[in-house]
Motif scaffolding. Structure first.
Motif, PDB file in Angstrom:
ATOM      1  N   ASN A 124       0.836  -1.201   0.000  1.00 33.70           N
ATOM      2  CA  ASN A 124       0.000   0.000   0.000  1.00 33.70           C
ATOM      3  C   ASN A 124       0.868   1.247   0.000  1.00 33.70           C
ATOM      4  O   ASN A 124       1.674   1.448   0.898  1.00 33.70           O
ATOM      5  CB  ASN A 124      -0.926   0.008   1.220  1.00 33.70           C
ATOM      6  N   ARG A 125       0.708   2.057  -1.057  1.00 30.88           N
ATOM      7  CA  ARG A 125       1.456   3.312  -1.182  1.00 30.88           C
ATOM      8  C   ARG A 125       0.450   4.429  -1.454  1.00 30.88           C
ATOM      9  O   ARG A 125       0.327   4.920  -2.559  1.00 30.88           O
ATOM     10  CB  ARG A 125       2.490   3.213  -2.318  1.00 30.88           C
ATOM     11  N   GLY A 126      -0.316   4.788  -0.430  1.00 33.76           N
ATOM     12  CA  GLY A 126      -1.372   5.770  -0.588  1.00 33.76           C
ATOM     13  C   GLY A 126      -0.860   7.198  -0.579  1.00 33.76           C
ATOM     14  O   GLY A 126       0.290   7.474  -0.248  1.00 33.76           O
ATOM     15  N   GLY A 127      -1.756   8.114  -0.964  1.00 38.41           N
ATOM     16  CA  GLY A 127      -1.449   9.534  -0.931  1.00 38.41           C
ATOM     17  C   GLY A 127      -1.700  10.214  -2.254  1.00 38.41           C
ATOM     18  O   GLY A 127      -1.553   9.615  -3.329  1.00 38.41           O
ATOM     19  N   ALA A 128      -2.128  11.483  -2.178  1.00 39.27           N
ATOM     20  CA  ALA A 128      -2.332  12.339  -3.359  1.00 39.27           C
ATOM     21  C   ALA A 128      -3.254  11.683  -4.382  1.00 39.27           C
ATOM     22  O   ALA A 128      -2.976  11.664  -5.588  1.00 39.27           O
ATOM     23  CB  ALA A 128      -0.995  12.711  -3.991  1.00 39.27           C
ATOM     24  N   GLY A 129      -4.367  11.129  -3.898  1.00 40.09           N
ATOM     25  CA  GLY A 129      -5.350  10.557  -4.802  1.00 40.09           C
ATOM     26  C   GLY A 129      -4.871   9.365  -5.591  1.00 40.09           C
ATOM     27  O   GLY A 129      -5.412   9.059  -6.648  1.00 40.09           O
ATOM     28  N   GLY A 130      -3.871   8.677  -5.089  1.00 39.02           N
ATOM     29  CA  GLY A 130      -3.337   7.507  -5.782  1.00 39.02           C
ATOM     30  C   GLY A 130      -2.170   7.803  -6.688  1.00 39.02           C
ATOM     31  O   GLY A 130      -1.580   6.884  -7.263  1.00 39.02           O
ATOM     32  N   THR A 131      -1.787   9.079  -6.817  1.00 37.17           N
ATOM     33  CA  THR A 131      -0.715   9.416  -7.759  1.00 37.17           C
ATOM     34  C   THR A 131       0.657   8.967  -7.257  1.00 37.17           C
ATOM     35  O   THR A 131       1.540   8.677  -8.068  1.00 37.17           O
ATOM     36  CB  THR A 131      -0.681  10.925  -8.038  1.00 37.17           C
ATOM     37  N   ILE A 132       0.854   8.908  -5.950  1.00 40.14           N
ATOM     38  CA  ILE A 132       2.162   8.527  -5.411  1.00 40.14           C
ATOM     39  C   ILE A 132       2.488   7.082  -5.764  1.00 40.14           C
ATOM     40  O   ILE A 132       3.553   6.772  -6.320  1.00 40.14           O
ATOM     41  CB  ILE A 132       2.213   8.760  -3.890  1.00 40.14           C
TER      42      ILE A 132
ATOM     43  N   THR B 250      -7.154   6.323 -10.531  1.00 40.08           N
ATOM     44  CA  THR B 250      -5.739   6.453 -10.850  1.00 40.08           C
ATOM     45  C   THR B 250      -5.478   6.460 -12.351  1.00 40.08           C
ATOM     46  O   THR B 250      -4.567   7.147 -12.822  1.00 40.08           O
ATOM     47  CB  THR B 250      -4.931   5.324 -10.192  1.00 40.08           C
ATOM     48  N   LEU B 251      -6.255   5.702 -13.122  1.00 44.38           N
ATOM     49  CA  LEU B 251      -5.976   5.557 -14.543  1.00 44.38           C
ATOM     50  C   LEU B 251      -6.856   6.423 -15.442  1.00 44.38           C
ATOM     51  O   LEU B 251      -6.468   6.711 -16.576  1.00 44.38           O
ATOM     52  CB  LEU B 251      -6.124   4.084 -14.956  1.00 44.38           C
ATOM     53  N   ALA B 252      -8.023   6.848 -14.964  1.00 42.92           N
ATOM     54  CA  ALA B 252      -8.935   7.595 -15.833  1.00 42.92           C
ATOM     55  C   ALA B 252      -9.254   9.000 -15.340  1.00 42.92           C
ATOM     56  O   ALA B 252      -9.414   9.913 -16.142  1.00 42.92           O
ATOM     57  CB  ALA B 252     -10.240   6.817 -16.007  1.00 42.92           C
ATOM     58  N   VAL B 253      -9.363   9.201 -14.034  1.00 45.37           N
ATOM     59  CA  VAL B 253      -9.761  10.507 -13.496  1.00 45.37           C
ATOM     60  C   VAL B 253      -8.560  11.422 -13.269  1.00 45.37           C
ATOM     61  O   VAL B 253      -8.586  12.604 -13.625  1.00 45.37           O
ATOM     62  CB  VAL B 253     -10.544  10.328 -12.174  1.00 45.37           C
ATOM     63  N   ASN B 254      -7.510  10.890 -12.690  1.00 39.56           N
ATOM     64  CA  ASN B 254      -6.376  11.732 -12.284  1.00 39.56           C
ATOM     65  C   ASN B 254      -5.717  12.523 -13.414  1.00 39.56           C
ATOM     66  O   ASN B 254      -5.236  13.631 -13.172  1.00 39.56           O
ATOM     67  CB  ASN B 254      -5.329  10.886 -11.560  1.00 39.56           C
ATOM     68  N   PRO B 255      -5.664  12.020 -14.659  1.00 44.55           N
ATOM     69  CA  PRO B 255      -5.066  12.841 -15.712  1.00 44.55           C
ATOM     70  C   PRO B 255      -5.766  14.182 -15.913  1.00 44.55           C
ATOM     71  O   PRO B 255      -5.126  15.157 -16.329  1.00 44.55           O
ATOM     72  CB  PRO B 255      -5.201  11.956 -16.960  1.00 44.55           C
ATOM     73  N   SER B 256      -7.061  14.250 -15.618  1.00 43.72           N
ATOM     74  CA  SER B 256      -7.786  15.513 -15.725  1.00 43.72           C
ATOM     75  C   SER B 256      -7.753  16.308 -14.423  1.00 43.72           C
ATOM     76  O   SER B 256      -7.930  17.529 -14.430  1.00 43.72           O
ATOM     77  CB  SER B 256      -9.256  15.259 -16.110  1.00 43.72           C
ATOM     78  N   LEU B 257      -7.514  15.613 -13.323  1.00 39.67           N
ATOM     79  CA  LEU B 257      -7.593  16.252 -12.011  1.00 39.67           C
ATOM     80  C   LEU B 257      -6.271  16.869 -11.581  1.00 39.67           C
ATOM     81  O   LEU B 257      -6.244  17.934 -10.951  1.00 39.67           O
ATOM     82  CB  LEU B 257      -8.037  15.205 -10.975  1.00 39.67           C
ATOM     83  N   TYR B 258      -5.176  16.203 -11.926  1.00 37.83           N
ATOM     84  CA  TYR B 258      -3.856  16.645 -11.474  1.00 37.83           C
ATOM     85  C   TYR B 258      -3.045  17.169 -12.662  1.00 37.83           C
ATOM     86  O   TYR B 258      -2.948  16.511 -13.701  1.00 37.83           O
ATOM     87  CB  TYR B 258      -3.091  15.493 -10.826  1.00 37.83           C
ATOM     88  N   ARG B 259      -2.447  18.311 -12.489  1.00 35.05           N
ATOM     89  CA  ARG B 259      -1.571  18.858 -13.510  1.00 35.05           C
ATOM     90  C   ARG B 259      -0.143  18.362 -13.286  1.00 35.05           C
ATOM     91  O   ARG B 259       0.259  18.082 -12.169  1.00 35.05           O
ATOM     92  CB  ARG B 259      -1.585  20.387 -13.463  1.00 35.05           C
ATOM     93  N   ASN B 260       0.585  18.279 -14.362  1.00 38.40           N
ATOM     94  CA  ASN B 260       2.020  17.980 -14.303  1.00 38.40           C
ATOM     95  C   ASN B 260       2.327  16.612 -13.699  1.00 38.40           C
ATOM     96  O   ASN B 260       3.305  16.459 -12.959  1.00 38.40           O
ATOM     97  CB  ASN B 260       2.760  19.072 -13.516  1.00 38.40           C
ATOM     98  N   LEU B 261       1.503  15.609 -13.984  1.00 42.47           N
ATOM     99  CA  LEU B 261       1.852  14.256 -13.573  1.00 42.47           C
ATOM    100  C   LEU B 261       3.134  13.836 -14.291  1.00 42.47           C
ATOM    101  O   LEU B 261       3.354  14.197 -15.446  1.00 42.47           O
ATOM    102  CB  LEU B 261       0.728  13.278 -13.925  1.00 42.47           C
ATOM    103  N   SER B 262       3.940  13.058 -13.612  1.00 40.38           N
ATOM    104  CA  SER B 262       5.208  12.623 -14.208  1.00 40.38           C
ATOM    105  C   SER B 262       5.043  11.378 -15.071  1.00 40.38           C
ATOM    106  O   SER B 262       6.027  10.787 -15.503  1.00 40.38           O
ATOM    107  CB  SER B 262       6.231  12.339 -13.102  1.00 40.38           C
ATOM    108  N   TYR B 263       3.817  10.989 -15.333  1.00 38.95           N
ATOM    109  CA  TYR B 263       3.555   9.802 -16.134  1.00 38.95           C
ATOM    110  C   TYR B 263       2.255  10.020 -16.902  1.00 38.95           C
ATOM    111  O   TYR B 263       1.453  10.923 -16.597  1.00 38.95           O
ATOM    112  CB  TYR B 263       3.416   8.561 -15.238  1.00 38.95           C
TER     113      TYR B 263
END
Length: 334
Positions: A76-84, A106-119
């Motif tokens: 389990n590596r939780g935090g930041a809406g699953g981005t960590i 993690t795979l469908a929502v976060n790309p629109s929710l978080y800017r500057n993801l490293s992946y």
């Protein structure tokens, strides 16, 4: 040393042999790619323990371990809406020893929710398989709303905008996005209370600190059956086989409504295709089998294995769909 052709035949034949032979078969399958697996494999769950992602990952890990003869360890590596946790896997070696139990957030929502993801959730991963679809179940604390269904809840929310509080495992989590879609569909406003994980949210919901939630069945149905929570509706277009007495949201005055969670296994991009194919085949067998499938159904989950290509297309479509909800609801991360 065996030729590559013989190794490939051994790999295919291994699917038909008993689990006790798995370590020897895995070595034969891995010839030319390195012996895989010849050490523990970790499945990263990018959330705290106790939620649907964790429950499904642990059930699948136990079966993979029995079949492939090496430990499959859930981390389990939780935090930041699953981005960590997702970032950990995106940048891990592409050798088949680090996997991600991804899900809608993690795979469908976060790309629109978080800017500057490293992946990138499509380019940075090798999809293995969609594992399960988990309809969300809307539940209330029975002391707060002892009777009534979805229509009564909507009427209450319209009479007293933002007076009702709903919890989720965090901003942008599956519960948050499902309730945002529900509010858009019904024109109501409720107060969102984000938590650091599903388990602490559930504790407060049962304790009466918040009024309701709309999250996946695995952590929800046991307290419903125990009478600690009351189910109002499910988010799928059909009733759950494991809980047929709970009506759908759509049949209670919100036609066409559907907002399901889903879970799937991915590896870092460029993971060798023989490893991806082996995991895909084993996961399909396990998820369709009589040992795990009834367990998933009893917890409100529906097994949904498919090809890696189908899973990639599904992720792409879901990114577009839920990105629209994020924009319309003006959702923000923590």
């Amino acid at each position: 040393m065996r030729s590559p052709a013989i190794s490939r035949r051994a790999a295919l034949g291994g699917l038909l042999l008993a689990p006790l032979a798995a370590p020897r078969i895995a070595r034969a399958q891995g010839a030319g790619q390195g012996a895989w697996p010849d050490r523990p494999v970790r499945i990263v769950v990018p959330f705290t323990p106790g939620g649907s992602t964790d429950i499904i990952a642990r059930a699948l890990a136990a079966e993979l371990q029995d079949t492939l003869g090496q430990p499959f360890v859930v981390e389990n590596r939780g935090g930041a809406g699953g981005t960590i946790g997702t970032e950990v896997v995106a940048h891990a070696p592409a050798d088949g020893y680090t996997l991600l139990m991804g899900h809608i957030g993690t795979l469908a929502v976060n790309p629109s929710l978080y800017r500057n993801l490293s992946y990138d959730t499509v380019q940075s991963f090798a999809p293995i398989t969609l594992a399960a679809v988990v309809p969300n179940v809307m539940v209330v604390n029975p002391r707060k709303m002892p009777s009534g269904g979805i229509s009564e809840l909507v009427a209450m929310a319209k009479r007293r905008p933002r007076s009702l509080t709903y919890g989720s495992g965090g901003n942008g989590s599956a519960a948050h996005i499902a309730m945002a879609a529900f509010c858009l569909a019904t024109g109501v406003e409720m107060e969102h209370i984000p938590y650091r994980g599903t388990a602490p949210m559930m504790n407060d919901l049962i304790g009466g600190t918040i009024d309701l939630t709309f999250t996946g069945g695995p952590p929800i149905l046991p307290p419903v059956r125990a009478g600690m929570l009351r189910a109002l509706g499910v988010s799928s277009d059909h009733r759950l086989s494991g809980a047929p007495d709970i009506p759908t949201v759509a049949e209670q005055g919100v036609p066409g409504f559907e907002a399901n969670q889903w879970y799937g296994l991915v590896a870092p991009a460029n993971t060798p295709r023989p490893i991806v194919d082996r995991l895909n085949a084993e996961c399909a067998r396990i998820l369709k089998g009589e040992k795990l499938r009834p367990r998933l159904e009893s917890e409100g989950a529906e097994a949904a294995p498919g090809t890696p290509e189908a899973f990639r297309d599904f992720i792409t479509a879901e990114r577009a769909r839920w990105g629209d909800v994020v924009r319309r609801a003006d959702l923000k991360p923590d």
